[in-house]
Every structure is written in structure tokens, then in C-alpha cells.
Design a protein around this motif. Sequence first.
Motif, PDB file in Angstrom:
ATOM      1  N   ALA A 162      -5.954  -0.454   4.774  1.00 29.45           N
ATOM      2  CA  ALA A 162      -4.877  -1.389   5.078  1.00 29.45           C
ATOM      3  C   ALA A 162      -4.377  -1.260   6.510  1.00 29.45           C
ATOM      4  O   ALA A 162      -3.965  -2.246   7.099  1.00 29.45           O
ATOM      5  N   VAL A 201       0.805  -1.230   0.000  1.00 31.48           N
ATOM      6  CA  VAL A 201       0.000   0.000   0.000  1.00 31.48           C
ATOM      7  C   VAL A 201       0.835   1.277   0.000  1.00 31.48           C
ATOM      8  O   VAL A 201       0.517   2.195  -0.758  1.00 31.48           O
ATOM      9  N   LEU A 229      -6.910   3.581   0.171  1.00 30.77           N
ATOM     10  CA  LEU A 229      -6.111   2.375   0.370  1.00 30.77           C
ATOM     11  C   LEU A 229      -5.444   2.377   1.740  1.00 30.77           C
ATOM     12  O   LEU A 229      -5.372   1.358   2.430  1.00 30.77           O
TER      13      LEU A 229
END
Lengths: 257, 161
Positions: free
Chosen positions: A172, A130, A168
Motif C-alpha cells: 500500500a 491498511v 499489506l
Amino acid sequence: MKRNNRLIINLFALVVVLLFGFISILAVTDGRSGLTMFSADLQHRVSYAFLLKSVSHPERASNATVEPGGRDYEDGAANVVTSVVVDYRMLDTFGEVLVLFAAAAGVGLLMTERKRVVEHDASIVVKTAVPLVMLFAIITGAYIVLHGHLTPGGGFPGGAIIASGFILQFLAFRESPKRLIFKILESLAGLGILAVGLVGLFVKGSLFANFIATGTLGATISAGTVLIIYLLIGIKVAAELASISGDFIGGEQRIGG
Amino acid sequence: MVTATFLLSAFSLILVGIFGMLTRKNIIRILLAVNILETGVNLLLVSFGYFRGGKAPIITAPISASNLPFVDPLPQALVLTSIVIGLGTTALALAITLRYYRRRRTLEFEPDEEDFASVEGARTLMRDSDDSTSVTEGKDLHPGSNVPSDREPAGAKERAK
């Protein structure tokens, strides 16, 4: 009884839809009264003036030429769609910015006090990838925002790409995604767009007028206020989408992040 | 013909969207149908500006009044606005759907008896702190009509405490 109701509703909806489609296609392709939607030439359309950059002086349109490298056109963006969205029809874009703000404010008001339930941590693959993907997303988004007057794109898709990088990160890591910095950034960018419009009003007499010299067509720094407004729109859209996603995911609020 | 392809695909998206809006009960499916409808309308608007052999309206070579090899840029500019507004309305509609789910414990407009067998299973998944039931707990919102969904969650919460 319930199944009979569903069948009747489906059949009725099908009949309504087919009728609507039939009438619409007839209306679009009917050529009895002169021009149809697909037979009008560009000369008869409004975009004739937009393409030749002669909206303020339409009598010059028939012998105007526009070339890359030419200086001081009416609006110096090489991308004609950008010049329409940000310069000629900026009031509509301002209304769109207001709609986005209303949606973000509405989501922020409705999504309150939601504790984030994290059942599993993200895997090591996601946690390693990520930051790298987020870097590329932000760089690509910034490129698309800054070159909105030269290539397809601009503030809206570029801002969405930047926001996807932040989303994202929310998904994550166990970071709290409700950050005040997004909302502050969004409000400041919105006020900046309005300020640019008001400066145009005082300098040139109409709201959102292009008051900076438009420079060379096709250069990176050109097209006057188009660059500034698209930059502010990019920041605003990125902050708005990130804050909307943060509100949906939930989490406690931290000042400044 | 290219324009026939554009018209056909745009209209099929629009008609599928209208059909879905009229016949679905699940809110998420209705929102999906609205999204498909918006996509179809945007495609239809852009296709009204199509010219055969036209290029994207970006000035990379000198153009003049007799040499305009572009497609129409104005519908593209309007559709840009329309796409963004579709995003805004979808976000707000999903937020309202989430609040609706937290209040009514179901995603459909007309829940019937067999849906409440799965309410217990759904409640174990939702561990949010719900601050909105204090307003309607104990009050009969629809006197006279048999709407069990407003009373059932309050009763289930009493049992769980």
C-alpha cells in the motif's frame, strides 16, 4: 505438427495418470493382508502413546488418564498435535525450520538489484484501511502463536498471519520493503530455537527435551518449552515471509528500516 | 461414506497435479500443478487418520485408554510440516522463474518463432536493471542447435541502446 505433438503428449499423460490412480486406489483399499489404512484402531497406532502422554513409559499407557487441570504430565500441552510437533517430533520440525531458512536465503540470493516500479499510488481507501487491518492481523497472529498449545494453530499459521499484515504495508505504501531488521530477527529466532534444543541436551540428555516443568494442562503458561519454541517459530516464520515478499517486490535496502 | 469422499477428492487433486506437471509448457502453470499435487497429498495424509465420530485431538475433558474419541493426531502433525515445506519450495521456484524470465524473456520451456513478436511489448514492461546478461552477451551457448532466445535479447538490447 505441433498440435499433433500436444495431443500425443496429453494422451500419454492421461494414460500414465489413470494407471497410477488405479494402482494407488487398489493399494489403499486392499484388505487381504489384515489391517488396511482405515480399519486400524487407535490402540494399534503410534498416536496411542502420544494421546495418553506416555511415550517414555509405554507400559503405563493402558491405565493412564489425562485431564485438563492435571499437573506435571510428560508434556503438558492440551493440543495433542502441538505436543507431537514441538515436543515428541521436534527434530522434524527443526528440519522444517531449516527448509524455510534455506528457501528465504535462496530467494534473497536470487532477487538482487530490483528497482521497484510503482506506476500508480495506492488509492485513498487502501491507504486508510491498511493500518487498521494490519493492527488486527498482527493481534490475531500473535494470539494464534501464543495459544498454540491450547487451540489449533501455533507458530506457523500465526507467523503467516503476522507476515500478511506486513505484506499489506509493502503493497500500500511507497516504503522500501527490503529491511535488514527482518533478516536479523529471523536469524536470531533460528539461533534461539537451536539454543533451546542445546540446553535441553545438556540438562536432560536429549536434544530438544522438555526441561521446564510442564505445569497445569490447559493453563496459558504451561507445557514448558513448547510455548517458548512456538513463540520463536512464530517470530521466525513472520520475519521470513515478510522478507521473502520484500525480496520479490523489490526496493532499495535500508539499514534498520 | 466419508472416507470414500476423502480418498476421491485427494486422488483427483493428485491426478490433476500430475497431469498438469506432465503436459504444460508454461512454468507458472507447472508450478500451479505442483501446488495442487502437494495439496492433494496433504489431504490424503490427513484422511488416513480419520475415525468416524472422531473429534479434533485437543484435550478438553478427561480421557483414558478406553475413552479416546479423537482422530489420529500424528498425520496432522506431519502434514503441518509438509504444508510449510510446500510454501518454501514454491517461493524458491518462483524466484528461479523470475530469473529465468529475465534471462530468456519467455516463461515457456520451448519458445517458438511467434513468441518473439511479443518480446518487444514485454520488454517495455520490464524496466529492471538486469545485471545478468553481461555473462552471456555475445557468446553462443548452444552451438549447432537453433535456439534463438539466447541471441535475440542480446541483439534487441544492442538495438535499444
